[in-house]
Motif scaffolding. Structure first.
Motif, mmCIF file in Angstrom:
data_model
loop_
_atom_site.group_PDB
_atom_site.id
_atom_site.type_symbol
_atom_site.label_atom_id
_atom_site.label_comp_id
_atom_site.label_asym_id
_atom_site.label_seq_id
_atom_site.Cartn_x
_atom_site.Cartn_y
_atom_site.Cartn_z
ATOM 1 N N ARG A 1 37.301 -41.391 2.591
ATOM 2 C CA ARG A 1 37.370 -42.712 1.977
ATOM 3 C C ARG A 1 38.547 -43.487 2.556
ATOM 4 N N LEU A 2 38.245 -44.678 3.063
ATOM 5 C CA LEU A 2 39.250 -45.563 3.644
ATOM 6 C C LEU A 2 39.317 -46.838 2.821
ATOM 7 N N ALA A 3 40.479 -47.150 2.281
ATOM 8 C CA ALA A 3 40.684 -48.391 1.538
ATOM 9 C C ALA A 3 41.396 -49.387 2.444
ATOM 10 N N VAL A 4 41.027 -50.659 2.311
ATOM 11 C CA VAL A 4 41.602 -51.716 3.148
ATOM 12 C C VAL A 4 42.062 -52.852 2.252
ATOM 13 N N THR A 5 43.288 -53.324 2.470
ATOM 14 C CA THR A 5 43.815 -54.434 1.680
ATOM 15 C C THR A 5 44.876 -55.171 2.479
ATOM 16 N N LEU A 6 45.228 -56.369 2.049
ATOM 17 C CA LEU A 6 46.177 -57.187 2.803
ATOM 18 C C LEU A 6 47.604 -56.686 2.675
ATOM 19 N N ASP A 7 48.057 -56.459 1.453
ATOM 20 C CA ASP A 7 49.454 -56.109 1.203
ATOM 21 C C ASP A 7 49.571 -54.745 0.528
ATOM 22 N N PRO A 8 50.572 -53.952 0.901
ATOM 23 C CA PRO A 8 50.779 -52.658 0.248
ATOM 24 C C PRO A 8 51.546 -52.805 -1.068
ATOM 25 N N THR A 9 50.965 -53.559 -1.996
ATOM 26 C CA THR A 9 51.591 -53.731 -3.300
ATOM 27 C C THR A 9 51.241 -52.550 -4.201
ATOM 28 N N PRO A 10 52.067 -52.241 -5.178
ATOM 29 C CA PRO A 10 51.737 -51.127 -6.077
ATOM 30 C C PRO A 10 50.360 -51.233 -6.725
ATOM 31 N N PRO A 11 49.941 -52.419 -7.233
ATOM 32 C CA PRO A 11 48.600 -52.481 -7.819
ATOM 33 C C PRO A 11 47.480 -52.179 -6.826
#
Length: 262
Positions: free
Chosen positions: A38-48
């Motif tokens: 499983r690969l998650a992708v997001t813009l910012d490495p924020t805690p949420p």
């Protein structure tokens, strides 16, 4: 799929050779797991965002922005320490494709050029000494000149946002367009030298606006890059689906909002 193969696939689109010398693209936290399902992708490495990725069961998390731009001790409470704790406790990998992705006009960073149909695309600031087609900021020509109002409508379809900030006087017609994902105000002079009629970017500061050598539109850092990383997630999902790897895009949060004053 082995983690090295997943990272190689990411770097096929965002090679580290194109990253800026001051950047920290690449592995942010080396995990202990070898296999990625499983690969998650997001813009910012924020805690949420990181928590959502781990709750989903991500073995690897790809972000655009790095966790930090320089080495730091884990000695101060805050988001940096929170993210490090969360990721390390799960054995997951954290990887950032930052300027390595920004500098590739043929990749997701070129999305606005493709939506506007820009022709004769070139980069404003070369970052790979061995490749003139890799660098920050892209400039190209519209298929035909557009009156400013018509161009603004086209841009609005591409970059939906509650507000933009513009600077200088807009020309009557727009033919040559430059833009830079994220913070690209430093490229205003290069855009002017390239013959751009408008420069589209984010994070233009007050004195940069005063000294601007051409008309610009600040559509916000978030707007340009959130769509870019979403496109990257979709491309990775298509590439990895045959290997049985799930890709989950986690939307980011625009940190600014329009507030009416008194």
């Amino acid at each position: 799929m082995h983690i090295t193969d997943v990272l190689s696939l990411i770097e096929a689109t965002a090679p580290l050779s194109g990253a800026a010398s001051w950047d920290k693209s690449g592995v942010q936290i080396a995990g202990s797991v070898d296999s990625v399902k499983r690969l998650a992708v997001t813009l910012d490495p924020t805690p949420p965002a990181i928590q959502e990725a781990l709750d989903w069961g991500a073995d690897c998390i790809l972000t655009h922005h790095p966790l930090a731009m320089s080495p730091r001790f884990l000695d101060t409470p805050g988001p940096f320490l929170d993210v490090a704790r969360m990721v390390l406790s799960r054995g997951a990998w954290l990887y950032a494709s930052h300027t390595s992705l920004d500098a590739q006009p043929d990749g997701p960073a070129g999305w606005l050029a493709r939506e506007l149909g820009l022709l004769n695309l070139s980069v404003l600031e070369q970052t790979d000494p061995n490749n003139a087609n890799v660098g920050f900021g892209f400039v190209g020509d519209l298929p035909a000149p557009l009156a400013w109002d018509d161009f603004a409508k086209e841009l609005g379809h591409c970059v939906p946002r509650d507000f933009w900030v513009t600077g200088r006087t807009h020309p009557e017609f727009i033919q040559t367009v430059s833009y830079c994902t994220g913070s690209g105000a430093s490229l205003l002079d290069a855009a002017s030298a390239a013959g751009a009629d408008v420069h589209i970017t984010g994070d233009v500061k007050y004195h940069q606006a005063l000294d601007a050598s051409l008309f610009f539109v600040d559509v916000g850092h978030f707007s340009l890059e959130e769509k870019m990383i979403h496109i990257f997630a979709d491309e990775l999902s298509a590439s990895l689906s045959e290997s049985g790897i799930s890709v989950h895009f986690i939307p980011g949060t625009e940190p600014f909002a329009l507030h009416a004053g008194n």
